[in-house]
Design an enzyme around this catalytic site. Structure first.
Site, PDB file in Angstrom:
ATOM      1  CD  GLU A 225       3.215  32.366 -45.339  1.00  0.00           C
ATOM      2  OE1 GLU A 225       3.593  33.420 -44.818  1.00  0.00           O
ATOM      3  OE2 GLU A 225       2.432  32.344 -46.307  1.00  0.00           O
TER       4      GLU A 225
ATOM      5  CD  GLU B 290      13.006  34.913 -36.918  1.00  0.00           C
ATOM      6  OE1 GLU B 290      13.658  34.003 -37.485  1.00  0.00           O
ATOM      7  OE2 GLU B 290      11.768  34.996 -36.990  1.00  0.00           O
TER       8      GLU B 290
ATOM      9  CB  ALA C  64      10.327  20.891 -36.692  1.00  0.00           C
TER      10      ALA C  64
ATOM     11  CG  ASN D 174       7.404  28.699 -34.175  1.00  0.00           C
ATOM     12  OD1 ASN D 174       7.053  27.925 -35.070  1.00  0.00           O
ATOM     13  ND2 ASN D 174       7.365  30.008 -34.333  1.00  0.00           N
TER      14      ASN D 174
ATOM     15  CE  LYS E 242      11.436  18.108 -42.272  1.00  0.00           C
ATOM     16  NZ  LYS E 242      11.729  17.857 -40.856  1.00  0.00           N
TER      17      LYS E 242
ATOM     18  CB  CYS F 126       7.144  34.033 -37.458  1.00  0.00           C
ATOM     19  SG  CYS F 126       5.350  33.889 -37.399  1.00  0.00           S
TER      20      CYS F 126
HETATM   21  P1  NAP Z   1      14.030  25.927 -40.033  1.00  0.00           P
HETATM   22  O1  NAP Z   1      15.315  25.544 -39.428  1.00  0.00           O
HETATM   23  O2  NAP Z   1      14.032  26.663 -41.301  1.00  0.00           O
HETATM   24  O3  NAP Z   1      13.193  24.580 -40.148  1.00  0.00           O
HETATM   25  C1  NAP Z   1      11.864  24.553 -40.606  1.00  0.00           C
HETATM   26  C2  NAP Z   1      11.588  23.232 -41.273  1.00  0.00           C
HETATM   27  O4  NAP Z   1      12.415  23.106 -42.439  1.00  0.00           O
HETATM   28  C3  NAP Z   1      11.938  22.035 -40.391  1.00  0.00           C
HETATM   29  O5  NAP Z   1      11.006  21.014 -40.609  1.00  0.00           O
HETATM   30  C4  NAP Z   1      13.308  21.648 -40.914  1.00  0.00           C
HETATM   31  O6  NAP Z   1      13.628  20.316 -40.673  1.00  0.00           O
HETATM   32  C5  NAP Z   1      13.133  21.893 -42.393  1.00  0.00           C
HETATM   33  N1  NAP Z   1      14.390  22.058 -43.144  1.00  0.00           N
HETATM   34  C6  NAP Z   1      15.605  22.448 -42.680  1.00  0.00           C
HETATM   35  N2  NAP Z   1      16.511  22.467 -43.699  1.00  0.00           N
HETATM   36  C7  NAP Z   1      15.854  22.080 -44.814  1.00  0.00           C
HETATM   37  C8  NAP Z   1      16.232  21.899 -46.178  1.00  0.00           C
HETATM   38  N3  NAP Z   1      17.481  22.126 -46.602  1.00  0.00           N
HETATM   39  N4  NAP Z   1      15.289  21.493 -47.048  1.00  0.00           N
HETATM   40  C9  NAP Z   1      14.019  21.287 -46.658  1.00  0.00           C
HETATM   41  N5  NAP Z   1      13.605  21.411 -45.376  1.00  0.00           N
HETATM   42  C10 NAP Z   1      14.506  21.810 -44.464  1.00  0.00           C
HETATM   43  O7  NAP Z   1      13.169  26.801 -39.015  1.00  0.00           O
HETATM   44  P2  NAP Z   1      12.897  26.517 -37.488  1.00  0.00           P
HETATM   45  O8  NAP Z   1      14.104  26.833 -36.694  1.00  0.00           O
HETATM   46  O9  NAP Z   1      12.269  25.167 -37.337  1.00  0.00           O
HETATM   47  O10 NAP Z   1      11.745  27.562 -37.187  1.00  0.00           O
HETATM   48  C11 NAP Z   1      11.972  28.880 -36.847  1.00  0.00           C
HETATM   49  C12 NAP Z   1      11.795  29.793 -38.036  1.00  0.00           C
HETATM   50  O11 NAP Z   1      10.492  29.660 -38.579  1.00  0.00           O
HETATM   51  C13 NAP Z   1      11.924  31.261 -37.658  1.00  0.00           C
HETATM   52  O12 NAP Z   1      12.675  31.926 -38.617  1.00  0.00           O
HETATM   53  C14 NAP Z   1      10.485  31.741 -37.668  1.00  0.00           C
HETATM   54  O13 NAP Z   1      10.336  33.130 -37.868  1.00  0.00           O
HETATM   55  C15 NAP Z   1       9.927  30.957 -38.802  1.00  0.00           C
HETATM   56  N6  NAP Z   1       8.472  30.907 -38.718  1.00  0.00           N
HETATM   57  C16 NAP Z   1       7.758  31.621 -39.635  1.00  0.00           C
HETATM   58  C17 NAP Z   1       6.368  31.654 -39.558  1.00  0.00           C
HETATM   59  C18 NAP Z   1       5.548  32.439 -40.541  1.00  0.00           C
HETATM   60  O14 NAP Z   1       4.344  32.204 -40.602  1.00  0.00           O
HETATM   61  N7  NAP Z   1       6.125  33.356 -41.289  1.00  0.00           N
HETATM   62  C19 NAP Z   1       5.720  30.931 -38.548  1.00  0.00           C
HETATM   63  C20 NAP Z   1       6.491  30.208 -37.641  1.00  0.00           C
HETATM   64  C21 NAP Z   1       7.865  30.195 -37.741  1.00  0.00           C
HETATM   65  P3  NAP Z   1      14.338  19.858 -39.302  1.00  0.00           P
HETATM   66  O15 NAP Z   1      13.890  20.750 -38.227  1.00  0.00           O
HETATM   67  O16 NAP Z   1      13.846  18.507 -39.142  1.00  0.00           O
HETATM   68  O17 NAP Z   1      15.788  19.926 -39.563  1.00  0.00           O
END
Ligand code: NAP
Length: 485
Positions: free
Chosen positions: A252, A385, A179, A154, A177, A286
């Protein structure tokens, strides 16, 4: 924009290379559906190679004088600044946000590197009292070591820079790494760091999918810490995998931000902030406004005003002037939004605006601003969410009722309260369990030097400015015995 051939490259042990014998995947733009490029899906062997070189680099890098790190961080900022227009276009192409927002994101990243360079000059250490009069004690901050940085799509420039600037400033090595949906921004950042002259192995880039590449990072015994930003579910998987060598974790995670509007609030200010918090970046933030809690007495007036405000948000090609919302980033997140809206409809909520994907665009990811009334605590819109451009309205009777609704979700990232009464503001702020609360300010208010992080299902650890330097270092105590030398 044309297909980017360099996307096949990763940075390991100081050189860009194309990993052989790995699976690959195509990356397609949410804006126009065209191929951006092909990335390798790095498996454990590639990650371990990166981790070995990062560990080797640690021997010298962790002991470098801060002035050397200062210069490198400033050079990185210069390089991002010099190329920010090109990087912003690429960011919009792979992520989908309006071009103006991409440029603002790049500006923020320049600030993170300059800020971390300054912060490291001012990092204080301690001189502690001790019972034994013959002894003296100082504390210093040691880097954690090699930190794997796993980031979401995002804010594909902001989030890596926000963390990496402080990680490098404090003497750690980093393996990024990005996304899978936004690998190009990650590549461009790492190219800048390489060009800036960070020593071999201090900065590495691997590409791939979470279940393979991300999992290899979280379970590697050569990696000392993880800086993860992403969903709560993935955060849990990383915490489990990272326990093999007790990695230092900064998680986070997701949010479900309640915006609580009390009946004495300035409604015009609240409504403008609600629309911004719900629709900016198509709600894929987020700390977006995910649940809009409105006191009964002002409910009708709020809805009239928010509908007018929502209509000012223009969906369209993110490269076009005047467009405030581009496509959502990917099918998975759009499907989740569809599902949450369907669930609300089934349970009796009313769609007042939008509610389904817009037609007539090059991809099926364009989702209009959506306003929903009659949302209740049982609905997915309240419990989970959503991460879409949705303004779900829930009414409440009094402040304790608003607190009860707030607590009916497991998240604790950011909340906001609107009131003219400082007493009421404190009543709410002292009771809501989140990492941040804004009073009469948008839920998605963000200032990169403030402490940032969540509680409960929204994660652990604090980053932002000097808080990130603390997060990515550990205190070491050095005791001198003056009587024995
Ligand atoms: P996500 O699906 O959890 O993916 C985030 C990262 O983790 C990606 O690089 C993803 O790789 C990787 N990943 C997925 N499965 C994994 C595993 N089993 N082991 C290690 N890494 C793994 O999240 P998203 O859909 O990209 O992002 C949206 C989420 O991020 C929302 O929940 C949002 O609230 C949260 N967010 C939080 C903050 C904060 O500061 N609190 C800021 C921004 C976003 P791939 O994508 O390559 O599969």
């Amino acid at each position: 924009l044309n297909k980017i051939d360099e996307l096949q490259e990763v940075l390991i042990a100081g050189s860009f290379e194309r990993p052989t014998s790995t699976d690959c995947m195509d990356i397609v733009s949410p804006v126009d559906g065209k191929l951006i490029g092909t990335i390798p899906i790095c498996a454990s062997a590639t990650v371990e190679h990166a981790a070995e070189s990062a560990q080797e680099a640690q021997e010298e890098w962790r002991l470098t004088h801060y002035t050397e790190r200062y210069e490198l961080l400033q050079k990185a900022a210069d390089l991002i600044e010099a190329n920010k227009e090109t990087f912003a276009k690429e960011l919009t192409w792979e992520q989908g946000k309006p071009l103006g927002d991409s440029l603002i994101e790049l500006e923020g990243c320049i600030g993170y590197f300059r800020g971390a360079a300054e912060d490291i000059k001012r990092l204080e250490t301690g001189f502690l009292p001790i019972f034994d009069p013959k002894k003296r004690v100082i504390t210093v901050r040691d880097p954690i070591g090699v930190i794997g940085v796993i980031t979401p799509w995002n804010f594909p420039w902001d989030i890596p820079c926000f963390n990496i600037a402080s990680i490098l400033a404090s003497g750690n090595s980093v393996i990024l790494k990005p996304a899978e949906q936004t690998p190009l921004s990650g590549l461009r950042l790492i190219q800048c760091l390489q060009k800036a002259g960070f020593p071999k192995g201090t900065v590495s880039l691997v590409q791939g999918v979470g279940e393979v590449t991300g999992e290899a990072i979280s379970s590697s015994n050569l990696i000392d810490g993880i800086s993860f930003t992403g969903s709560t579910e993935t955060g849990r998987a990383i915490a489990r995998a990272g326990s093999s060598n007790l990695k230092r974790l900064c998680l986070e995670l997701g949010g479900n931000g309640p915006m609580i509007i009390l009946d004495d609030a300035d409604l015009d200010i609240a409504v403008a902030d609600v629309a911004l918090s719900c629709f900016w970046n198509s709600g894929q933030v987020c700390n977006a406004g995910e649940r809009i809690l409105v006191q009964e007495k002002i409910h009708k007036e709020f809805l009239e005003k928010v509908l007018l405000e929502a209509k000012n948000h223009k969906l369209g090609n993110p490269f076009d002037e005047g467009v405030t919302m581009g496509p959502m980033n990917n099918e998975e997140v759009a499907l989740k939004t569809d599902r949450h809206i369907e669930n609300a409809k089934e349970k009796g909520a009313k769609i007042l605006l939008g509610g389904k994907r817009a037609s007539g665009f090059p991809t099926n990811l364009y989702f209009p601003p959506t306003v929903i009334d009659g949302v209740t605590t049982e609905m997915l819109l309240n419990k989970e969410e959503t991460f879409g451009p949705v303004c779900p309205t829930i009414t409440f009777e009094d402040m304790d009722d608003a607190l009860r609704i707030t607590e009916s979700s497991k998240y604790g990232l950011q909340a906001s309260v609107y009131t003219r009464s400082i007493k009421k503001a404190f009543y709410m702020a002292e009771r809501i369990r989140t990492g941040t609360i804004t009073v009469n300010e948008a839920n998605n208010f963000w200032e990169g030097r403030l402490p940032w992080g969540g509680v409960r299902a929204s994660g652990m650890g604090r980053v932002g400015g000097r808080y990130a330097l603390e997060q990515y270092t550990e205190i070491k105590t050095i005791i001198f015995d003056l009587s024995k030398s």
